[in-house]
Motif scaffolding. Structure first.
Motif, PDB file in Angstrom:
ATOM      1  N   ALA A 199       3.987   7.639  11.866  1.00  0.00           N
ATOM      2  CA  ALA A 199       5.152   7.971  10.994  1.00  0.00           C
ATOM      3  C   ALA A 199       5.993   8.826  11.582  1.00  0.00           C
ATOM      4  O   ALA A 199       7.295   8.877  11.208  1.00  0.00           O
TER       5      ALA A 199
ATOM      6  N   HIS B 174      -0.572   3.473  12.229  1.00  0.00           N
ATOM      7  CA  HIS B 174       0.816   3.510  12.055  1.00  0.00           C
ATOM      8  C   HIS B 174       1.434   4.919  12.390  1.00  0.00           C
ATOM      9  O   HIS B 174       1.167   6.098  12.003  1.00  0.00           O
TER      10      HIS B 174
ATOM     11  N   PRO C 131      16.838   6.694   6.450  1.00  0.00           N
ATOM     12  CA  PRO C 131      16.696   5.814   5.414  1.00  0.00           C
ATOM     13  C   PRO C 131      15.143   5.772   4.893  1.00  0.00           C
ATOM     14  O   PRO C 131      14.424   6.574   5.611  1.00  0.00           O
ATOM     15  N   ASN C 132      14.844   5.055   3.732  1.00  0.00           N
ATOM     16  CA  ASN C 132      13.531   4.936   3.408  1.00  0.00           C
ATOM     17  C   ASN C 132      12.533   4.529   4.611  1.00  0.00           C
ATOM     18  O   ASN C 132      12.790   3.734   5.203  1.00  0.00           O
ATOM     19  N   GLY C 133      11.356   5.264   4.334  1.00  0.00           N
ATOM     20  CA  GLY C 133      10.233   4.854   5.987  1.00  0.00           C
ATOM     21  C   GLY C 133      10.585   5.848   6.857  1.00  0.00           C
ATOM     22  O   GLY C 133       9.795   5.455   7.631  1.00  0.00           O
ATOM     23  N   ALA C 134      11.619   6.590   7.024  1.00  0.00           N
ATOM     24  CA  ALA C 134      11.996   7.295   8.378  1.00  0.00           C
ATOM     25  C   ALA C 134      10.757   8.352   8.554  1.00  0.00           C
ATOM     26  O   ALA C 134      10.764   8.474   9.634  1.00  0.00           O
ATOM     27  N   GLY C 135      10.016   8.806   7.653  1.00  0.00           N
ATOM     28  CA  GLY C 135       9.143   9.777   7.941  1.00  0.00           C
ATOM     29  C   GLY C 135       9.556  11.236   7.313  1.00  0.00           C
ATOM     30  O   GLY C 135       8.694  12.056   7.635  1.00  0.00           O
ATOM     31  N   LYS C 136      10.561  11.216   6.484  1.00  0.00           N
ATOM     32  CA  LYS C 136      11.096  12.529   5.846  1.00  0.00           C
ATOM     33  C   LYS C 136       9.963  13.082   5.163  1.00  0.00           C
ATOM     34  O   LYS C 136       9.677  14.282   5.139  1.00  0.00           O
ATOM     35  N   THR C 137       9.228  12.360   4.339  1.00  0.00           N
ATOM     36  CA  THR C 137       8.373  12.898   3.256  1.00  0.00           C
ATOM     37  C   THR C 137       7.249  13.420   4.043  1.00  0.00           C
ATOM     38  O   THR C 137       6.620  14.354   3.871  1.00  0.00           O
ATOM     39  N   THR C 138       6.752  12.545   4.879  1.00  0.00           N
ATOM     40  CA  THR C 138       5.683  13.011   6.003  1.00  0.00           C
ATOM     41  C   THR C 138       6.066  14.347   6.488  1.00  0.00           C
ATOM     42  O   THR C 138       5.226  15.399   6.531  1.00  0.00           O
TER      43      THR C 138
ATOM     44  N   TYR D  26      -0.682   7.811  10.598  1.00  0.00           N
ATOM     45  CA  TYR D  26      -1.661   7.309   9.596  1.00  0.00           C
ATOM     46  C   TYR D  26      -2.442   6.251  10.093  1.00  0.00           C
ATOM     47  O   TYR D  26      -1.899   5.073  10.086  1.00  0.00           O
TER      48      TYR D  26
HETATM   49  N1  LIG Z   1      -0.412   8.132   3.213  1.00  0.00           N
HETATM   50  C1  LIG Z   1      -0.019   7.225   3.980  1.00  0.00           C
HETATM   51  N2  LIG Z   1      -0.708   6.318   4.739  1.00  0.00           N
HETATM   52  C2  LIG Z   1      -0.305   5.394   5.395  1.00  0.00           C
HETATM   53  N3  LIG Z   1       0.962   5.312   5.762  1.00  0.00           N
HETATM   54  C3  LIG Z   1       1.980   6.119   4.948  1.00  0.00           C
HETATM   55  C4  LIG Z   1       1.367   7.023   4.242  1.00  0.00           C
HETATM   56  N4  LIG Z   1       2.366   7.770   3.834  1.00  0.00           N
HETATM   57  C5  LIG Z   1       3.585   7.010   4.434  1.00  0.00           C
HETATM   58  N5  LIG Z   1       3.251   6.357   5.020  1.00  0.00           N
HETATM   59  C6  LIG Z   1       4.163   5.515   6.040  1.00  0.00           C
HETATM   60  O1  LIG Z   1       4.780   6.208   6.809  1.00  0.00           O
HETATM   61  C7  LIG Z   1       6.087   5.945   7.036  1.00  0.00           C
HETATM   62  C8  LIG Z   1       6.940   7.103   6.701  1.00  0.00           C
HETATM   63  O2  LIG Z   1       6.971   7.474   5.242  1.00  0.00           O
HETATM   64  P1  LIG Z   1       7.616   8.459   4.398  1.00  0.00           P
HETATM   65  O3  LIG Z   1       7.350   9.699   5.108  1.00  0.00           O
HETATM   66  O4  LIG Z   1       7.268   8.457   3.090  1.00  0.00           O
HETATM   67  O5  LIG Z   1       9.088   8.283   4.790  1.00  0.00           O
HETATM   68  P2  LIG Z   1      10.224   8.630   3.972  1.00  0.00           P
HETATM   69  O6  LIG Z   1      10.144   9.801   3.142  1.00  0.00           O
HETATM   70  O7  LIG Z   1      11.357   8.924   5.060  1.00  0.00           O
HETATM   71  O8  LIG Z   1      10.845   7.405   2.995  1.00  0.00           O
HETATM   72  C9  LIG Z   1       6.253   4.517   6.127  1.00  0.00           C
HETATM   73  O9  LIG Z   1       6.281   3.580   6.877  1.00  0.00           O
HETATM   74  C10 LIG Z   1       5.064   4.428   5.106  1.00  0.00           C
HETATM   75  O10 LIG Z   1       4.839   3.505   4.657  1.00  0.00           O
END
Ligand SMILES: Nc1ncnc2c1ncn2[C@@H]1O[C@H](COP(=O)(O)OP(=O)(O)O)[C@@H](O)[C@H]1O
Ligand SMILES: [Mg+2]
Lengths: 214, 291
Positions: free
Chosen positions: B18, B16, B36-43, B13
């Motif tokens: 991810a 950053h 953990p939170n912020g690992a990039g799972k949702t991404t 992103y």
């Molecule tokens: N749309 C976005 N723009 C910028 N940074 C993002 C965005 N979505 C997620 N991030 C960053 O990418 C990293 C991974 O996020 P995410 O995939 O949500 O992790 P998880 O689901 O494991 O908690 C985090 O540091 C988050 O802040």
């Protein structure tokens, strides 16, 4: 698989918000009845109210699509994005225009003596097209119906209070107090359509590219 | 049976990063993505569901490639972390609508009724979605995901916000799905994975640390997990001195599970013993090491 739309469902999903434009029309018809024949009152009331509410459906059609938790799910379906966006806004805009024609027909037939149907249809119709685009664009930009409404209120109130002099380049109000001859309407009508087209096109392109999910 | 293959998937992103060079092979059954939170799972979940495109790398499934997202959308079912749409609409009606959006042509109603039954919402089919409990909304989420029989089902943080009873129910439902398709769940809760998955991967700061069978993943912490029994007095000092993962009390004796490279100081009643590490132990061990 090819996704299909279901516009009756979209209507229901808006809940009470689906009905607001109808209420506006009822209020405007009652107002016109109250002011029987006083076009100096009726036309400004119509111009400053009806087109603005063309943004209403454009905004609330997208609540479930961009604003609610998990709305990203809809983008994972095999339905084309333009169908979820442009197609639905376009369809509801057509309904809005039909609603306008019915309203003007009623006013024209029973509440005023002058011929208002065609000139007001051109004026209000093109202005409505502009506002439907404003609603679509602000929803796609802010992804929040609350903010989209704020934009709408700020735009309309500043334009009305300054009689269009604040930002003349985007003013589409005519502020007429009587029926304009068609020949005088082409200019403002074209301007509304032009500005509206820009907003619709921009909103459409941005909608195809939405990558920010709640 | 086709395998989902990710090779060198990265996502940034802006500046950053991810996800960094994630390579994975996911087979039929339940697969867990732990981090953990912020690992990039949702991404990663959003990339798999074509909502985001990877910055680099490739994803394939049989002869399908993620560079043709419109084709992928036909074989994907997705339940994001939160799903709470169409609150004004009744369960069955909403699913019928979604079936249309998904382009299910034949037997729309039959398909809808069958998923309603599968997720056990038959009694709620004519209830408005806004009136459902948290657990029911989650099950409705699964219903929309499995409509149209997708080959790959992606569920982000499946049990977030559910109470313990609903969690157990929901995990059971997921396990059933895993018998028919590929199901990928992402979570920061180890128990979700232990209870449902055969295979898992651990993601940390965008990098894949380990992946494999959940029993073999436990082995990462082999020789580092100890159990000691201590009295109440020692219990508190042990907590301060050592990396205690969990504790159980029976009468006046506390049994502690400790993460340590060396045998922990013998303050206990009996000498510390090595135990077979669980997935949770391994996860905590890795997270400790990575900081
Ligand atoms: N749309 C976005 N723009 C910028 N940074 C993002 C965005 N979505 C997620 N991030 C960053 O990418 C990293 C991974 O996020 P995410 O995939 O949500 O992790 P998880 O689901 O494991 O908690 C985090 O540091 C988050 O802040
Ligand atoms: Mg997440």
């Amino acid at each position: 698989m090819k996704g299909r739309l279901n516009l009756i469902f979209d209507w229901k999903a808006m809940g009470v918000n689906a009905y607001i434009p109808f209420i506006v029309v009822l209020v405007l018809i009652s107002y016109s009845k109250m002011k029987q024949d006083a076009l100096t009152h009726i036309i400004p009331a119509l111009e400053l109210t009806f087109p603005v509410f063309a943004a209403w459906w454009s905004i609330f059609l997208f609540q479930d699509v961009v604003e609610e938790p998990g709305s990203e799910t809809l983008f994972s379906y095999p339905i084309k994005r333009w169908k979820l966006g442009l197609a639905r806004v376009g369809f509801f805009f057509i309904i809005y225009i039909i609603l306008m024609l019915i309203m003007l027909f009623i006013i024209d037939q029973w509440l005023v003596t002058e011929e208002i149907l065609l000139p007001l249809a051109i004026q209000l119709g093109t202005q409505s097209f502009f506002f439907a685009g404003v609603g679509f664009l602000s929803m796609v930009l802010f992804l929040k119906s609350g903010w989209a409404l704020v934009i709408l209120v700020v735009y309309t109130s500043t334009q009305v209070l300054t009689r269009g002099t604040l930002i003349p380049i985007v003013n589409i109000f005519i502020f007429n107090q009587g029926v304009l001859p068609i020949s005088d309407l082409w200019g403002p009508a074209l301007f509304s359509v032009l500005m509206g087209t820009i907003f619709w096109a921009l909103a459409h392109m941005l909608f195809l590219k939405i990558r920010h999910f709640v | 049976m086709e395998t989902l293959i990710l090779s060198g998937v990265s996502k940034n992103y802006g500046k950053h990063i991810a996800l960094q060079n994630v390579s994975l092979e996911i087979e039929f059954g339940m697969f867990g993505l732990l981090g953990p939170n912020g690992a990039g799972k949702t991404t990663l979940m959003r990339i798999l569901t074509t909502l985001l495109s990877a910055s680099s790398g490739e994803i394939r499934f049989g002869n399908l490639n993620w560079n043709e997202p419109h084709k992928i959308r036909n074989i994907i079912g997705y339940l994001p972390q939160k799903f709470y749409l169409y609150k004004q609409i009744k369960v069955r009606e909403a699913l019928q609508h979604i079936a249309k959006l998904k382009g299910i042509q034949s037997n729309n109603d039959k398909a809808v009724d069958s998923v309603i039954e599968k997720v056990n919402l038959s009694d709620q089919r004519d209830k408005k979605i806004g009136k459902l409990s948290g657990g029911m909304v989650r099950r409705l989420g699964i219903a929309q995901a499995i409509l149209g029989d997708p080959k790959i089902i992606v569920v982000d943080e499946p049990t977030a916000g559910l109470d313990p009873e609903e969690r157990i129910r929901f995990r059971r439902l997921l396990r059933q799905l895993g018998r028919e398709t590929i199901v990928i769940i992402s979570t920061h809760i180890v128990e979700d994975i232990e209870a449902t998955c055969d295979k898992a991967a651990i993601l940390h700061k965008g990098q894949l640390i380990k992946s494999g069978d959940i029993h073999t993943l436990g082995k990462i912490a082999q020789g580092k997990v100890w159990e000691v029994s201590v009295s109440e007095d020692d219990f508190h000092s042990m907590y301060e001195k050592c990396n205690v993962i969990s504790s159980h009390r029976t009468d006046n004796i506390y049994r502690l599970r400790i993460l340590s490279e060396e045998p922990p100081m013998n303050a206990g009643l009996f000498s510390p013993s090595l135990v077979t590490p669980s997935l949770e132990d391994a996860y905590l061990y890795l997270m400790n090491k990575k900081g």
